[in-house]
Scaffold this active site. Structure first.
Site, PDB file in Angstrom:
ATOM      1  N   LYS A   1       0.859  -1.187   0.000  1.00 22.42           N
ATOM      2  CA  LYS A   1       0.000   0.000   0.000  1.00 22.42           C
ATOM      3  C   LYS A   1       0.887   1.226   0.000  1.00 22.42           C
ATOM      4  O   LYS A   1       2.019   1.184   0.488  1.00 22.42           O
ATOM      5  CB  LYS A   1      -0.876   0.025   1.260  1.00 22.42           C
ATOM      6  CG  LYS A   1      -2.134   0.836   1.096  1.00 22.42           C
ATOM      7  CD  LYS A   1      -3.229  -0.003   0.494  1.00 22.42           C
ATOM      8  CE  LYS A   1      -4.473   0.811   0.206  1.00 22.42           C
ATOM      9  NZ  LYS A   1      -5.611  -0.072  -0.109  1.00 22.42           N
TER      10      LYS A   1
ATOM     11  N   ASP B   1      -6.900   4.445  -4.456  1.00 18.40           N
ATOM     12  CA  ASP B   1      -7.558   4.300  -3.153  1.00 18.40           C
ATOM     13  C   ASP B   1      -8.188   5.674  -2.902  1.00 18.40           C
ATOM     14  O   ASP B   1      -8.393   6.431  -3.867  1.00 18.40           O
ATOM     15  CB  ASP B   1      -6.532   3.900  -2.066  1.00 18.40           C
ATOM     16  CG  ASP B   1      -7.192   3.345  -0.809  1.00 18.40           C
ATOM     17  OD1 ASP B   1      -7.564   2.171  -0.791  1.00 18.40           O
ATOM     18  OD2 ASP B   1      -7.359   4.110   0.177  1.00 18.40           O
TER      19      ASP B   1
HETATM   20  N1  GLU Z   1      -7.320   0.304  -2.872  1.00 17.92           N
HETATM   21  C1  GLU Z   1      -8.091  -0.857  -3.205  1.00 17.92           C
HETATM   22  C2  GLU Z   1      -8.132  -1.794  -2.011  1.00 17.92           C
HETATM   23  O1  GLU Z   1      -8.182  -1.341  -0.894  1.00 17.92           O
HETATM   24  C3  GLU Z   1      -7.667  -1.515  -4.499  1.00 17.92           C
HETATM   25  C4  GLU Z   1      -6.235  -1.910  -4.605  1.00 17.92           C
HETATM   26  C5  GLU Z   1      -5.802  -2.410  -5.984  1.00 17.92           C
HETATM   27  O2  GLU Z   1      -6.632  -2.478  -6.894  1.00 17.92           O
HETATM   28  O3  GLU Z   1      -4.627  -2.718  -6.114  1.00 17.92           O
HETATM   29  O4  GLU Z   1      -8.195  -2.986  -2.110  1.00 17.92           O
END
Ligand code: GLU
Length: 449
Positions: free
Chosen positions: A129, A169
């Protein structure tokens, strides 16, 4: 209250001590460790080779300066993060969040959750992340572009199709992904479409990716309701938030016959007993980048806007917290339970506080944790990676059918795991254990690395 098994207590205490002040990370780790006592009783091997300690320690954490110039010519500085949490199952994968609240503890909690979520999808993706404490609110398009370019100028050396694949996100959508992809392409001189997901359709994006997190949450919750002989049909649903997750949750819930009666943003919430017009919410938030208060102004009569306050005061059958972490507290849970809520599905990451989760479970309310219920977004990102790798592009129907299948599998895996471990219907335990076992098995096979 659930407690951490005594064998795991020293591990938790160590995590708390070594990551001082990172409350959200502590919360996420504690919640997973609370589920693992029964796993190590069954598979003591996990406790013997420090697998759990290793899983709680990110493989790599990158923190960097992001200098940029605003429209008035002033230099601004933000802090950028990428936490590469676990790559046992595949390249690190997870979104980038731009929000003033971002700090290393928030990114670590998100990366930790992402690791198990991604494992649950059954796709070959590890967990990571990233983000920045940059606030995109009230910034011009040119400022957003300069910020994204500066952010990527550092990030590009740490990511890649086989290394780490970021996506969006909170505060990062199609526009920001476009600017970041453009800068990555320019710096590397490579058209490496699979380095980022959430791209627009005309340059390598996947159909249904934008809709996927919200749609996926609706598919999950419907399947969960069906285990009790219910469906969304005629149910009153409250969806907090009005961003990407909330908008497409509303769309799918309405398609499934549910009646969404309220949604919100960080200033307040809007109630429309005739049913929220999600197309209008979409236009206000996606089209005009406006505030949810505009909804009531446009709709007049039957819609009311409540500044501040809690959206969870609105009586409903199904609650889908889809805004941000810890937005639904113990106090809110008590009100929802009193008002007869039957199911709660987390569209956001960890929106329900541990106390609220406990109240729901004690009251027999069906509860779907985010790492299972909101996995549709990242699962469809993995489908985007597949399409990029094969230089293919699937139809919307084909992609949504895959998404639905994945969500049903995740649901059934969590339900079966909860049953296997002696607590049928406990999706928190099911998700934590099933996700953990997949990551742990892979780590174990790869040796001490
Ligand atoms: N931010 C999204 C999550 O919390 C998607 C992450 C992604 O597609 O890599 O899962």
């Amino acid at each position: 209250m659930v407690n951490v098994d005594e064998k795991l207590e020293p591990i938790l205490n160590d995590v708390l001590r070594r990551n001082a002040g990172e409350h959200e990370f502590h919360q996420a780790v504690r919640e997973v460790l609370e589920s693992l006592g029964r796993v190590i009783a069954k598979r003591p091997r996990y406790a013997n080779n420090a697998l759990i300690e290793r899983i709680c320690e990110p493989e790599r954490q990158i923190i960097f300066r992001v200098p940029w110039v605003n429209d008035r010519g002033q230099v601004r500085i933000n802090r950028g993060f990428r936490v590469q949490f676990n790559s046992a199952l595949g390249p690190y994968k997870g979104g980038i969040r731009f929000h003033p609240s971002v700090n290393v503890g928030i990114i670590k909690f998100l990366g930790f959750e992402q690791t198990f979520k991604n494992a649950l999808t059954g796709m070959p993706i590890g967990g990571g992340k990233g983000g920045s404490d940059f606030s995109p609110r009230d910034r011009s398009d040119a400022e957003i572009m300069r910020f994204c370019q500066s952010f990527m100028t550092e990030l590009h050396r740490h990511i890649g199709e086989y290394v780490d694949v970021p996506a969006g996100d909170i505060g990062v959508g199609g526009r920001e992904i476009g600017y970041m992809f453009g800068q990555y392409k320019r710096l590397t001189n490579r058209y490496e479409a699979g380095v980022l997901t959430g791209k627009a359709l005309f340059y390598g994006g996947s159909r249904a990716r934008k809709e996927a997190t919200g749609y996926g949450a609706a598919y999950f919750v419907r399947r969960m309701l069906q285990t009790k002989g219910h469906d969304f049909d005629g149910k009153k649903v409250v969806v907090s938030g009005s961003g990407n997750v909330a908008i497409y949750t509303m769309e799918k819930v309405i398609e499934f016959g549910g009646k969404v009666i309220a949604c919100s943003d960080s200033n307040g919430y809007v109630v429309d007993e005739t049913g929220i017009d999600f197309a209008l919410v979409k236009d206000i938030k996606e089209g005009r980048r406006g505030r949810i208060s505009e909804y009531a102004k446009i709709k007049g009569g039957h819609a009311r806007y409540v500044e501040g306050g809690s959206i969870w005061d609105v009586p409903c059958d199904v609650a889908m917290p889809s805004a941000t972490q810890n937005e639904l507290t113990g106090k809110d849970a008590k009100i929802l339970i009193k008002n007869g809520v039957m199911a709660v599905g987390e569209g956001a990451n960890m929106p329900t506080t541990p106390e609220a989760v406990r109240f729901f479970q004690e009251a027999g309310v069906l509860f779907a944790p985010g790492k299972a219920a909101n996995a549709g977004g990242v699962a469809t990102s993995a489908l985007e990676m597949q399409q990029n790798a094969s230089r293919d592009s699937w139809t919307f129907e084909q992609t949504e059918a895959r998404l639905a299948e994945i969500m049903h599998n995740i649901h059934d895996t969590c339900a079966a795991t909860a049953e296997e471990y002696g607590t049928p219907g406990d999706y928190v335990l099911g998700a934590n254990v099933a996700g953990f076992v997949r990551v742990a098995e892979a780590m174990d096979a790869l040796g001490v690395i």
